[in-house]
Design a protein around this motif. Structure first.
Motif, PDB file in Angstrom:
ATOM      1  N   ALA A 120       0.840  -1.304   0.075  1.00 41.00           N
ATOM      2  CA  ALA A 120       0.072  -0.069   0.094  1.00 41.00           C
ATOM      3  C   ALA A 120       0.713   1.354   0.016  1.00 41.00           C
ATOM      4  O   ALA A 120       0.544   2.175  -0.840  1.00 41.00           O
ATOM      5  CB  ALA A 120      -0.876  -0.001   1.138  1.00 41.00           C
ATOM      6  N   LEU A 121       2.079   1.251   0.802  1.00 37.41           N
ATOM      7  CA  LEU A 121       2.865   2.476   0.713  1.00 37.41           C
ATOM      8  C   LEU A 121       3.737   2.362  -0.536  1.00 37.41           C
ATOM      9  O   LEU A 121       3.882   3.788  -0.846  1.00 37.41           O
ATOM     10  CB  LEU A 121       3.787   2.197   1.956  1.00 37.41           C
ATOM     11  N   ARG A 122       3.901   1.555  -1.145  1.00 34.38           N
ATOM     12  CA  ARG A 122       4.567   1.595  -2.442  1.00 34.38           C
ATOM     13  C   ARG A 122       3.807   2.212  -3.473  1.00 34.38           C
ATOM     14  O   ARG A 122       4.275   3.123  -4.142  1.00 34.38           O
ATOM     15  CB  ARG A 122       4.863   0.090  -2.792  1.00 34.38           C
ATOM     16  N   VAL A 123       2.434   2.119  -3.310  1.00 31.36           N
ATOM     17  CA  VAL A 123       1.595   2.699  -4.478  1.00 31.36           C
ATOM     18  C   VAL A 123       1.271   4.118  -3.945  1.00 31.36           C
ATOM     19  O   VAL A 123       1.196   4.933  -4.719  1.00 31.36           O
ATOM     20  CB  VAL A 123       0.159   1.807  -4.452  1.00 31.36           C
ATOM     21  N   TYR A 124       0.815   4.190  -2.612  1.00 29.31           N
ATOM     22  CA  TYR A 124       0.444   5.543  -2.307  1.00 29.31           C
ATOM     23  C   TYR A 124       0.990   6.603  -1.784  1.00 29.31           C
ATOM     24  O   TYR A 124       0.964   7.818  -1.407  1.00 29.31           O
ATOM     25  CB  TYR A 124      -0.840   5.384  -1.296  1.00 29.31           C
ATOM     26  N   SER A 125       2.101   6.253  -0.909  1.00 24.90           N
ATOM     27  CA  SER A 125       3.023   7.224   0.035  1.00 24.90           C
ATOM     28  C   SER A 125       4.059   7.985  -0.891  1.00 24.90           C
ATOM     29  O   SER A 125       4.554   7.382  -1.844  1.00 24.90           O
ATOM     30  CB  SER A 125       3.951   6.355   1.083  1.00 24.90           C
TER      31      SER A 125
ATOM     32  N   ILE B 231      -3.556  10.072  -5.087  1.00 27.43           N
ATOM     33  CA  ILE B 231      -4.064   9.041  -4.046  1.00 27.43           C
ATOM     34  C   ILE B 231      -5.492   8.911  -4.247  1.00 27.43           C
ATOM     35  O   ILE B 231      -5.909   7.658  -4.483  1.00 27.43           O
ATOM     36  CB  ILE B 231      -3.826   9.230  -2.923  1.00 27.43           C
ATOM     37  N   LEU B 232      -6.289   9.844  -4.389  1.00 28.44           N
ATOM     38  CA  LEU B 232      -7.727   9.522  -4.396  1.00 28.44           C
ATOM     39  C   LEU B 232      -8.179   9.278  -5.906  1.00 28.44           C
ATOM     40  O   LEU B 232      -9.155   8.613  -6.100  1.00 28.44           O
ATOM     41  CB  LEU B 232      -8.441  11.237  -4.176  1.00 28.44           C
ATOM     42  N   SER B 233      -7.306   9.356  -6.953  1.00 25.72           N
ATOM     43  CA  SER B 233      -7.870   8.941  -8.214  1.00 25.72           C
ATOM     44  C   SER B 233      -7.191   7.476  -8.500  1.00 25.72           C
ATOM     45  O   SER B 233      -7.425   7.028  -9.682  1.00 25.72           O
ATOM     46  CB  SER B 233      -7.078  10.039  -9.272  1.00 25.72           C
ATOM     47  N   THR B 234      -6.690   6.872  -7.576  1.00 27.83           N
ATOM     48  CA  THR B 234      -6.094   5.346  -7.866  1.00 27.83           C
ATOM     49  C   THR B 234      -6.739   4.620  -7.232  1.00 27.83           C
ATOM     50  O   THR B 234      -6.660   4.620  -5.755  1.00 27.83           O
ATOM     51  CB  THR B 234      -4.501   5.466  -7.495  1.00 27.83           C
ATOM     52  N   THR B 235      -7.144   3.549  -7.892  1.00 25.78           N
ATOM     53  CA  THR B 235      -8.064   2.503  -7.200  1.00 25.78           C
ATOM     54  C   THR B 235      -6.986   1.377  -7.150  1.00 25.78           C
ATOM     55  O   THR B 235      -5.860   1.379  -7.904  1.00 25.78           O
ATOM     56  CB  THR B 235      -8.905   2.030  -8.311  1.00 25.78           C
ATOM     57  N   PRO B 236      -6.953   0.725  -6.028  1.00 30.14           N
ATOM     58  CA  PRO B 236      -6.085  -0.357  -5.573  1.00 30.14           C
ATOM     59  C   PRO B 236      -6.401  -1.645  -6.491  1.00 30.14           C
ATOM     60  O   PRO B 236      -6.574  -2.459  -6.009  1.00 30.14           O
ATOM     61  CB  PRO B 236      -6.205  -0.536  -4.219  1.00 30.14           C
TER      62      PRO B 236
ATOM     63  N   HIS C  16      -6.992  -4.725   5.714  1.00 27.04           N
ATOM     64  CA  HIS C  16      -6.307  -4.114   4.653  1.00 27.04           C
ATOM     65  C   HIS C  16      -7.217  -3.013   3.938  1.00 27.04           C
ATOM     66  O   HIS C  16      -6.686  -1.943   3.664  1.00 27.04           O
ATOM     67  CB  HIS C  16      -6.030  -5.387   3.488  1.00 27.04           C
ATOM     68  N   ALA C  17      -8.562  -3.205   3.909  1.00 22.82           N
ATOM     69  CA  ALA C  17      -9.573  -2.333   3.577  1.00 22.82           C
ATOM     70  C   ALA C  17      -9.619  -1.160   4.378  1.00 22.82           C
ATOM     71  O   ALA C  17      -9.598  -0.011   4.019  1.00 22.82           O
ATOM     72  CB  ALA C  17     -11.101  -2.888   3.627  1.00 22.82           C
ATOM     73  N   ALA C  18      -9.308  -1.484   5.722  1.00 18.42           N
ATOM     74  CA  ALA C  18      -9.238  -0.288   6.519  1.00 18.42           C
ATOM     75  C   ALA C  18      -7.715   0.541   6.363  1.00 18.42           C
ATOM     76  O   ALA C  18      -8.030   1.964   6.396  1.00 18.42           O
ATOM     77  CB  ALA C  18      -9.125  -0.816   8.246  1.00 18.42           C
ATOM     78  N   LEU C  19      -6.834  -0.039   6.045  1.00 12.79           N
ATOM     79  CA  LEU C  19      -5.814   0.702   5.761  1.00 12.79           C
ATOM     80  C   LEU C  19      -5.914   1.570   4.426  1.00 12.79           C
ATOM     81  O   LEU C  19      -5.362   2.725   4.391  1.00 12.79           O
ATOM     82  CB  LEU C  19      -4.318  -0.282   5.390  1.00 12.79           C
ATOM     83  N   LEU C  20      -6.431   0.909   3.263  1.00  8.72           N
ATOM     84  CA  LEU C  20      -6.561   1.764   2.004  1.00  8.72           C
ATOM     85  C   LEU C  20      -7.625   2.814   2.383  1.00  8.72           C
ATOM     86  O   LEU C  20      -7.487   3.850   1.855  1.00  8.72           O
ATOM     87  CB  LEU C  20      -7.134   0.857   0.977  1.00  8.72           C
TER      88      LEU C  20
ATOM     89  N   PHE D 167      -8.094   4.475   5.174  1.00  5.83           N
ATOM     90  CA  PHE D 167      -7.316   5.471   6.036  1.00  5.83           C
ATOM     91  C   PHE D 167      -6.651   6.366   5.121  1.00  5.83           C
ATOM     92  O   PHE D 167      -6.503   7.443   5.133  1.00  5.83           O
ATOM     93  CB  PHE D 167      -6.377   4.800   6.963  1.00  5.83           C
ATOM     94  N   ILE D 168      -5.731   5.791   4.258  1.00  4.81           N
ATOM     95  CA  ILE D 168      -4.992   6.741   3.244  1.00  4.81           C
ATOM     96  C   ILE D 168      -5.816   7.286   2.410  1.00  4.81           C
ATOM     97  O   ILE D 168      -5.486   8.570   2.099  1.00  4.81           O
ATOM     98  CB  ILE D 168      -4.068   5.689   2.416  1.00  4.81           C
ATOM     99  N   GLN D 169      -7.074   7.078   1.873  1.00  2.62           N
ATOM    100  CA  GLN D 169      -8.118   7.788   1.068  1.00  2.62           C
ATOM    101  C   GLN D 169      -8.425   8.945   1.807  1.00  2.62           C
ATOM    102  O   GLN D 169      -8.618  10.093   1.622  1.00  2.62           O
ATOM    103  CB  GLN D 169      -9.008   6.788   0.605  1.00  2.62           C
ATOM    104  N   ASP D 170      -8.742   8.541   3.168  1.00  3.32           N
ATOM    105  CA  ASP D 170      -9.322   9.614   4.046  1.00  3.32           C
ATOM    106  C   ASP D 170      -8.640  10.865   4.302  1.00  3.32           C
ATOM    107  O   ASP D 170      -8.715  11.869   4.308  1.00  3.32           O
ATOM    108  CB  ASP D 170      -9.745   8.974   5.304  1.00  3.32           C
ATOM    109  N   ARG D 171      -7.388  10.420   4.593  1.00  3.58           N
ATOM    110  CA  ARG D 171      -6.141  11.345   4.917  1.00  3.58           C
ATOM    111  C   ARG D 171      -5.789  12.274   3.732  1.00  3.58           C
ATOM    112  O   ARG D 171      -5.639  13.485   3.763  1.00  3.58           O
ATOM    113  CB  ARG D 171      -4.894  10.679   5.519  1.00  3.58           C
ATOM    114  N   ALA D 172      -5.715  11.629   2.727  1.00  7.19           N
ATOM    115  CA  ALA D 172      -5.611  12.262   1.390  1.00  7.19           C
ATOM    116  C   ALA D 172      -6.872  13.161   1.023  1.00  7.19           C
ATOM    117  O   ALA D 172      -6.404  14.539   0.662  1.00  7.19           O
ATOM    118  CB  ALA D 172      -5.408  11.360  -0.069  1.00  7.19           C
ATOM    119  N   GLY D 173      -7.975  12.764   1.435  1.00  7.05           N
ATOM    120  CA  GLY D 173      -9.092  13.721   1.065  1.00  7.05           C
ATOM    121  C   GLY D 173      -9.259  14.892   2.091  1.00  7.05           C
ATOM    122  O   GLY D 173      -9.320  16.123   1.616  1.00  7.05           O
ATOM    123  N   ALA D 174      -8.774  14.506   3.101  1.00  4.83           N
ATOM    124  CA  ALA D 174      -8.439  15.710   4.291  1.00  4.83           C
ATOM    125  C   ALA D 174      -7.441  16.650   3.931  1.00  4.83           C
ATOM    126  O   ALA D 174      -7.381  17.977   4.099  1.00  4.83           O
ATOM    127  CB  ALA D 174      -8.350  15.216   5.929  1.00  4.83           C
ATOM    128  N   ALA D 175      -6.574  16.461   3.178  1.00  5.09           N
ATOM    129  CA  ALA D 175      -5.189  17.223   2.875  1.00  5.09           C
ATOM    130  C   ALA D 175      -5.415  18.200   1.518  1.00  5.09           C
ATOM    131  O   ALA D 175      -4.995  19.116   1.314  1.00  5.09           O
ATOM    132  CB  ALA D 175      -4.057  16.419   2.566  1.00  5.09           C
TER     133      ALA D 175
END
Length: 143
Positions: free
Chosen positions: A91-96, A103-108, A128-132, A134-142
């Motif tokens: 997940a970090l390899r794809v999104y971090s 991030i928001l435009s990338t479907t896993p 794993h869904a919760a991890l993904l 979280f990443i989407q939520d934090r990107a949306g907030a930023a």
């Protein structure tokens, strides 16, 4: 210093993951590769291994933190499970190290592409869904 992103784009990261997993003929080899990837996760500072940073929805302990810096989202995470650590690595390899928009435009797609959704236990799938999420939520907030 984070090792992520490893590839220039989320698309390239997902393609690299698919290529790597295609080298293995069965899921025992793929699980071993996930474990090996998890061992490559940068260590998470113990200051983040508290309830405040714990990702809920995971059976294993997972801690995750993020920061928005110079227009990019950076995530750091750890788990007490070796397989979950490998899932975090993917997940970090794809999104971090990406912009919130990327991030928001990338479907896993890598999840389905390498067959993860068929080979994870329900509790690991939920985590794993919760991890993904979280990443989407934090990107949306930023944004």
């Amino acid at each position: 210093m984070s090792q992520f992103p490893m590839e220039a784009t989320t698309t390239e990261a997902q393609a690299a993951i698919a290529d790597e997993f295609s080298l293995f003929s069965d899921w025992s080899e793929r699980y071993q590769y996930l474990i090996d990837l998890g061992k490559k996760l940068p260590p998470l500072d113990d200051a983040f291994k508290t309830d405040q940073y714990r990702l809920h929805g995971c059976q294993s302990n997972v801690w995750i933190t993020d920061r928005f810096e110079d227009g990019l989202m950076h995530f750091e995470a750890a788990s007490d499970s070796t397989i979950v650590s490998g899932l975090i690595f993917l997940a970090l390899r794809v999104y971090s190290g990406r912009t919130p928009e990327a991030i928001l435009s990338t479907t896993p797609d890598y999840v389905r592409g390498i067959g993860l959704e068929r080979h994870l236990s329900p509790t690991r799938s939920n985590g794993h869904a919760a991890l993904l999420q979280f990443i989407q939520d934090r990107a949306g907030a930023a944004r």
